[in-house]
Design a protein around this motif. Structure first.
Motif: not given
Ligand code: COA
Length: 259
Positions: A57-67
């Protein structure tokens, strides 16, 4: 390969794309396990000389651990989750072949930690990087405080981890967190250029170099120098070293076969 990861192979380069775009590629236990298995497979496959890791996708590499997944964990489960991610990232860091993080967007929390476990980081100029765990009443749990400290020192580590505020790719470049920043539209082409260059290099020399840096980062200079000399000497046993030196003397391009 699970549907949480997409992979493509071309010319010795394996591209691994984390595929959870609806959750900005957040790292849940299933993604962590899939990455662990994918990197074990890449390490074992002699046709793979370089790995490139990115997000879908265009937005994220990885937005973190799954909250959402972390929200209900007990302390013991929290520790296990941290160990699970940390072990997977240590596998990447100690992989005997180069791994490039192609940072195509948000690299936050576990995303920045994942990128930092890779050997090189090439970021889109639109990427945002940070350790926002403090905003959740947490601290980095996949090695962020330790790798950031080793990459860019106390001041920047404390700034990122205490404030939780994300920084732009250009500032991450100034701080030494990423190797290069390129226009977003050129990210894949520029990253693949570097990956292909590494894929053409002598695999055992690349491995020796990665070992030297991994060992040298954690030991006294004398010990590190000894280790480098031993690795240097070992490479005289390889066909690729004879090929590289012969090619130079014969004024031609070397062809390395990994032996
Ligand atoms: N864990 C779980 N889900 C996440 C996530 C994470 N770390 N990051 C994003 N998502 C999910 C969102 O919950 C949302 O899911 P939904 O559509 O089912 O509600 C989806 O991904 C899209 O995210 P959204 O927040 O709507 O996108 P945005 O463009 O408005 O904001 C961010 C992007 C990155 C600023 C924001 O998602 C964010 O702050 N994420 C958490 C970052 C973080 O704290 N990471 C460290 C975790 S330890």
């Amino acid at each position: 390969m699970t549907d949480l990861l997409q992979t493509e192979d071309a010319g010795g380069v394996r591209l691994i794309r984390i595929h959870r775009p609806d959750k900005l590629n957040a790292l849940n236990a299933a993604v962590i396990d899939a990455l662990d298995a994918a990197f074990a497979a890449a390490a074992a496959d002699p046709a793979v000389r370089v790995v490139v890791l990115t997000g879908s996708g265009p937005k994220a590499f990885v937005a973190g651990a799954d909250i959402a997944e972390m929200h209900a964990l007990t302390p013991v489960q929290g520790r296990d989750f941290s160990l699970r991610g940390s072990r997977m990232m240590r596998r990447i860091e100690t992989l005997p072949k180069p791994v490039i993080a192609m940072v195509n967007g948000f690299a936050l929390g576990g995303g920045l930690e994942l990128a930092m476990s890779c050997h090189l980081r090439i970021a889109a100029d639109t990427a945002k990087l940070g350790q926002p765990e403090i905003n959740l009443g947490l601290i980095p749990g996949f090695g962020g405080s330790q790798r950031l400290l080793r990459l860019c020192g106390r001041a920047a580590t404390l700034e990122l981890c205490l404030t939780g505020a994300p920084i732009a790719a250009e500032r991450a470049l100034q701080l030494g967190i990423v190797n290069r920043v390129v226009p977003a539209a050129e990210l894949e082409a520029e990253t693949m250029k570097v990956a292909r260059q590494l894929a053409a290099a002598a695999p055992l020399a690349l491995r020796g170099l990665l070992d030297c840096v991994n060992v040298g980062g954690e030991c006294a200079l004398e010990e590190g120098l000894e280790y480098e000399s031993a690795q240097f000497g070992l490479l005289f046993s390889t066909r690729d070293m004879r090929e590289g030196t012969s090619a130079f003397l014969e004024k031609r391009k070397p062809v390395f076969d990994g032996t």
